[in-house]
Design a protein around this motif. Structure first.
Motif, PDB file in Angstrom:
ATOM      1  N   LYS A 166       0.840  -1.202   0.000  1.00 37.07           N
ATOM      2  CA  LYS A 166       0.000   0.000   0.000  1.00 37.07           C
ATOM      3  C   LYS A 166       0.879   1.257   0.000  1.00 37.07           C
ATOM      4  O   LYS A 166       0.556   2.259  -0.637  1.00 37.07           O
ATOM      5  CB  LYS A 166      -0.919  -0.003   1.212  1.00 37.07           C
ATOM      6  CG  LYS A 166      -1.977  -1.099   1.176  1.00 37.07           C
ATOM      7  CD  LYS A 166      -2.870  -1.039   2.411  1.00 37.07           C
ATOM      8  CE  LYS A 166      -3.920  -2.158   2.365  1.00 37.07           C
ATOM      9  NZ  LYS A 166      -4.751  -2.184   3.597  1.00 37.07           N
ATOM     10  N   GLY A 167       1.985   1.188   0.733  1.00 32.02           N
ATOM     11  CA  GLY A 167       2.916   2.313   0.777  1.00 32.02           C
ATOM     12  C   GLY A 167       3.487   2.636  -0.605  1.00 32.02           C
ATOM     13  O   GLY A 167       3.729   3.802  -0.931  1.00 32.02           O
ATOM     14  N   VAL A 168       3.694   1.615  -1.429  1.00 32.85           N
ATOM     15  CA  VAL A 168       4.213   1.828  -2.788  1.00 32.85           C
ATOM     16  C   VAL A 168       3.258   2.724  -3.580  1.00 32.85           C
ATOM     17  O   VAL A 168       3.687   3.687  -4.237  1.00 32.85           O
ATOM     18  CB  VAL A 168       4.393   0.473  -3.505  1.00 32.85           C
ATOM     19  CG1 VAL A 168       4.658   0.683  -4.992  1.00 32.85           C
ATOM     20  CG2 VAL A 168       5.524  -0.313  -2.864  1.00 32.85           C
ATOM     21  N   TYR A 169       1.962   2.432  -3.496  1.00 30.50           N
ATOM     22  CA  TYR A 169       0.983   3.239  -4.242  1.00 30.50           C
ATOM     23  C   TYR A 169       0.898   4.664  -3.680  1.00 30.50           C
ATOM     24  O   TYR A 169       0.772   5.631  -4.430  1.00 30.50           O
ATOM     25  CB  TYR A 169      -0.396   2.571  -4.188  1.00 30.50           C
ATOM     26  CG  TYR A 169      -0.440   1.222  -4.873  1.00 30.50           C
ATOM     27  CD1 TYR A 169      -0.202   1.121  -6.248  1.00 30.50           C
ATOM     28  CD2 TYR A 169      -0.695   0.059  -4.166  1.00 30.50           C
ATOM     29  CE1 TYR A 169      -0.232  -0.116  -6.890  1.00 30.50           C
ATOM     30  CE2 TYR A 169      -0.733  -1.178  -4.803  1.00 30.50           C
ATOM     31  CZ  TYR A 169      -0.487  -1.258  -6.161  1.00 30.50           C
ATOM     32  OH  TYR A 169      -0.512  -2.481  -6.793  1.00 30.50           O
ATOM     33  N   VAL A 170       0.985   4.777  -2.352  1.00 31.09           N
ATOM     34  CA  VAL A 170       0.908   6.109  -1.727  1.00 31.09           C
ATOM     35  C   VAL A 170       2.082   6.976  -2.196  1.00 31.09           C
ATOM     36  O   VAL A 170       1.895   8.128  -2.621  1.00 31.09           O
ATOM     37  CB  VAL A 170       0.924   5.979  -0.186  1.00 31.09           C
ATOM     38  CG1 VAL A 170       1.099   7.352   0.467  1.00 31.09           C
ATOM     39  CG2 VAL A 170      -0.357   5.320   0.309  1.00 31.09           C
TER      40      VAL A 170
END
Length: 371
Positions: A308-312
């Motif tokens: 999820k952090g990658v997309y953020v």
């Protein structure tokens, strides 16, 4: 947040792969145009500034590994918590996870400028940014082992470019290197400082250290990676100095690409049209490793799932890209991060190491008293 960073063995990598990780993360878009920034202050002594900056990187890398060994297995996020405590440590962790995302923005903006200058000014900035970030997201979803594999592949795809120095050296004017040591100490220090952003990348060891199977061999292979990078930059600086006069070098923003103009092959009019698209294999490992370190921080500090952090982070970087529309704005961005990295990657480890030593001894004494 826990200080130790326990990593499952199936996710670890062998220590010798650090040679590729450290080296590929140090070589990026900076190698295309760092010559003018250094020669501006020390003229023909620019190669000495590159050499001194490289030696300083060896020292700082040694300090980083020694610091990590005090609290292993951990990374910089764990070190901050162990050394500075909960609140100050968390503040520093937030600063560094943002700082790790920043080079991806710098690389995208600089590479976009190179494409628009040398290939076509009609290339859309947002489209280039979207395409590069798409590659970054795809690579990051594979995890660190996939990223390390790409670092190995990237080295073999790009090291042949160093051999291109053969062409300009046929027209070298070696008297351009004389007189030696003419620059004063103040100008030399300024030139060394200007190498900060160009030589940065070795600090990735602060984040990948817990993932190494043989931590005792980290120093050897990491230092070899730094040495190989230093040799490449030294060759690039010497080649530009003997090929261009000082005035010519001051007029060349992308000296490394200008040198490629002299290469002529029967089936290709402009050789740089091949090199510039291939350069994406040089900058992609930089973006993958830095963005991975940033998302690793989101997971360690805020317990946000790394995918999820990658997309953020990707969405944040894509949005910030719209703020930079002119060459002056990109220059200001590069200057800002050159200064930031001078303190965050080169000088801060020299402060963190003695603080970590003191903290470790204090903990050991407290454990002895309580036992």
């Amino acid at each position: 947040m826990d200080v130790p960073a326990h990593v499952p063995k199936r996710l670890m990598v062998n220590a010798y792969l650090l040679f590729f990780v450290v080296h590929t993360n140090q070589v990026g878009v900076g190698v295309l145009g760092f010559h003018r920034l250094i020669a501006k202050y020390v003229r023909q002594d620019a190669w000495i500034a590159v050499l001194l900056a490289g030696l300083f990187v060896h020292l700082v890398f040694w300090v980083m590994v020694r610091t990590l060994r005090l609290f292993e297995p951990t990374d910089l996020y764990g070190l901050h918590r162990a050394v500075w405590g909960k609140w100050l440590g968390t503040g520093l962790n937030v600063f560094y996870l943002l700082l790790m995302a920043a080079p991806t923005l710098v690389i995208i903006q600089t590479y976009t400028e190179v494409l628009q200058t040398w290939i076509s000014p009609n290339l859309s900035s947002w489209f280039i940014s979207l395409a590069l970030l798409g590659l970054v997201v795809y690579g990051l979803l594979g995890g660190l082992r996939v990223i390390v594999g790409f670092c190995v592949l990237s080295l073999f795809l790009t090291v042949w470019m160093a051999l291109l120095a053969y062409y300009p050296l046929q027209y070298a004017v070696w008297t351009h290197l004389q007189p030696v040591l003419e620059a004063n100490a103040s100008d030399m220090m300024t030139a060394v400082q200007k190498m900060s952003l160009t030589l940065s990348g070795f600090e990735i060891i602060y984040f990948v250290y817990p993932y190494v199977r043989e931590p005792r061999q980290v120093m050897r292979y990491g230092q070899l990676g730094v040495l190989f990078t230093n040799l490449l930059y030294l060759i690039a600086m010497l080649t530009a100095t003997v090929y261009f006069s000082h005035d010519q070098l001051m007029r060349n923003i992308w000296a490394q690409l200008s040198i490629l103009k002299i290469i002529q092959v029967p089936f290709l009019e402009r050789f740089e049209y091949v090199v510039i698209p291939l350069w994406v294999f040089v900058v992609l490992p930089n973006m993958l490793l830095y963005t991975w370190a940033s998302t690793r921080g989101l997971k360690r500090v805020f317990r946000l799932q790394q995918k999820k952090g990658v997309y953020v982070v990707a969405l944040l970087l894509f949005g910030l890209g719209f703020l930079f529309k002119t060459r002056q704005q990109v220059n200001h961005l590069n200057d800002l991060f050159n200064d930031l990295y001078l303190y965050a990657a080169f000088l801060y480890p020299l402060v963190l190491y003695p603080a970590a030593l003191i903290r470790k001894k204090w903990q050991q004494r407290r454990e002895v008293r309580s036992s």
